[in-house]
Design a protein around this motif. Structure first.
Motif, PDB file in Angstrom:
ATOM      1  N   ARG A 115      95.360 -25.799 -70.439  1.00  0.00           N
ATOM      2  CA  ARG A 115      96.651 -25.923 -71.096  1.00  0.00           C
ATOM      3  C   ARG A 115      96.544 -26.867 -72.282  1.00  0.00           C
ATOM      4  NH1 ARG A 115     100.501 -29.357 -71.407  1.00  0.00           N
ATOM      5  NH2 ARG A 115      99.745 -30.747 -69.813  1.00  0.00           N
ATOM      6  N   ARG A 116      95.854 -28.021 -72.118  1.00  0.00           N
ATOM      7  CA  ARG A 116      95.675 -28.964 -73.209  1.00  0.00           C
ATOM      8  C   ARG A 116      94.867 -28.338 -74.347  1.00  0.00           C
ATOM      9  NH1 ARG A 116      93.472 -33.814 -70.218  1.00  0.00           N
ATOM     10  NH2 ARG A 116      94.878 -33.648 -68.482  1.00  0.00           N
ATOM     11  N   ALA A 117      93.862 -27.577 -73.963  1.00  0.00           N
ATOM     12  CA  ALA A 117      93.040 -26.915 -74.969  1.00  0.00           C
ATOM     13  C   ALA A 117      93.872 -25.909 -75.741  1.00  0.00           C
ATOM     14  CB  ALA A 117      91.824 -26.247 -74.313  1.00  0.00           C
ATOM     15  N   GLU A 118      94.748 -25.186 -75.034  1.00  0.00           N
ATOM     16  CA  GLU A 118      95.614 -24.209 -75.695  1.00  0.00           C
ATOM     17  C   GLU A 118      96.609 -24.921 -76.622  1.00  0.00           C
ATOM     18  OE1 GLU A 118      97.444 -21.888 -72.621  1.00  0.00           O
ATOM     19  OE2 GLU A 118      95.626 -20.692 -72.307  1.00  0.00           O
ATOM     20  N   GLU A 119      97.187 -26.041 -76.119  1.00  0.00           N
ATOM     21  CA  GLU A 119      98.126 -26.813 -76.940  1.00  0.00           C
ATOM     22  C   GLU A 119      97.413 -27.355 -78.178  1.00  0.00           C
ATOM     23  OE1 GLU A 119      99.925 -29.872 -74.562  1.00  0.00           O
ATOM     24  OE2 GLU A 119     101.220 -28.435 -73.531  1.00  0.00           O
ATOM     25  N   GLU A 120      96.185 -27.867 -77.955  1.00  0.00           N
ATOM     26  CA  GLU A 120      95.392 -28.387 -79.078  1.00  0.00           C
ATOM     27  C   GLU A 120      95.094 -27.271 -80.073  1.00  0.00           C
ATOM     28  OE1 GLU A 120      93.523 -31.031 -81.538  1.00  0.00           O
ATOM     29  OE2 GLU A 120      94.815 -31.507 -79.837  1.00  0.00           O
ATOM     30  N   ALA A 121      94.736 -26.105 -79.556  1.00  0.00           N
ATOM     31  CA  ALA A 121      94.433 -24.969 -80.423  1.00  0.00           C
ATOM     32  C   ALA A 121      95.690 -24.542 -81.166  1.00  0.00           C
ATOM     33  CB  ALA A 121      93.863 -23.822 -79.591  1.00  0.00           C
ATOM     34  N   LYS A 122      96.841 -24.563 -80.431  1.00  0.00           N
ATOM     35  CA  LYS A 122      98.101 -24.184 -81.042  1.00  0.00           C
ATOM     36  C   LYS A 122      98.468 -25.192 -82.131  1.00  0.00           C
ATOM     37  CE  LYS A 122     102.889 -23.169 -79.872  1.00  0.00           C
ATOM     38  NZ  LYS A 122     103.898 -23.150 -78.844  1.00  0.00           N
ATOM     39  N   ARG A 123      98.308 -26.518 -81.834  1.00  0.00           N
ATOM     40  CA  ARG A 123      98.613 -27.563 -82.793  1.00  0.00           C
ATOM     41  C   ARG A 123      97.722 -27.424 -84.015  1.00  0.00           C
ATOM     42  NH1 ARG A 123      96.544 -31.982 -84.424  1.00  0.00           N
ATOM     43  NH2 ARG A 123      94.901 -32.080 -82.874  1.00  0.00           N
ATOM     44  N   ARG A 124      96.418 -27.174 -83.794  1.00  0.00           N
ATOM     45  CA  ARG A 124      95.481 -26.987 -84.910  1.00  0.00           C
ATOM     46  C   ARG A 124      95.849 -25.762 -85.731  1.00  0.00           C
ATOM     47  NH1 ARG A 124      89.818 -28.214 -81.990  1.00  0.00           N
ATOM     48  NH2 ARG A 124      90.044 -30.476 -81.906  1.00  0.00           N
TER      49      ARG A 124
END
Length: 185
Positions: free
Chosen positions: A10-19
């Motif tokens: 989930r954090r990786a997805e959020e990070e990817a989404k933020r990026r």
């Protein structure tokens, strides 16, 4: 462990989404900046084209003005040459009129004094007004014999009004002229 993996995912997805959002924002800002630069460049090119067109129009107007000025000068020169020719012809015609009509009339009224002899001559300046009336007759060049000179002046005054040509330009030339008196002629 599964929870940690889900949390990490989930954090990786959020990070990817933020990026991805940051990248999209950066791209949008870059696109806005690129479009602003293009608009600025297009405006500068339009101003340059307008300035060049204005310069061409100004140059064309200046050339047209110069052509009009040259044409005006050329026409003035032609008119002056034409007027000079007309004046010369009027002067020549006035001389013929003097020889043919005025001088014979004046000499017909000239009472030559007894002292008049060959070799004497005088020039009389004659001024007239419209209609041929003599308003002035005076010795311009004396013969040296006062009686001779006065008789020539008197002959001019007696001949008044002098015959004038029908052409007003020629008649104008006869407003002031010189007559030569010579007893041998």
């Amino acid at each position: 462990k599964a929870l940690a993996e889900v949390e990490a995912k989930r954090r990786a997805e959020e990070e990817a989404k933020r990026r991805a959002e940051e990248e999209a924002k950066r791209r949008a800002e870059a696109e806005v900046k690129r479009k602003a630069e293009e608009a600025k460049k297009a405006a500068a090119e339009a101003r340059a084209r307008a300035a060049a067109e204005a310069k061409r129009e100004a140059e064309a107007e200046e050339q047209a003005r110069l052509r009009r000025e040259i044409e005006k000068e050329r026409l003035a020169q032609i008119e002056a040459e034409h007027q000079s020719i007309l004046d010369k012809k009027a002067g020549e015609e006035a001389e013929r009129w003097l020889r043919r009509y005025v001088k014979p009339r004046v000499e017909g009224l000239w009472l030559k004094p007894p002292s008049a002899r060959s070799g004497l001559s005088c020039k009389i300046r004659v001024r007239t007004i419209p209609g041929g009336t003599v308003v002035e007759a005076h010795v311009l060049q004396s013969s040296g014999d006062t009686a001779f000179d006065r008789s020539a002046e008197a002959a001019v005054r007696k001949a008044s009004p002098l015959p004038l040509p029908p052409d007003p330009k020629v008649a104008e030339k006869l407003r002031s002229f010189t007559l030569n008196f010579d007893p041998s002629s």
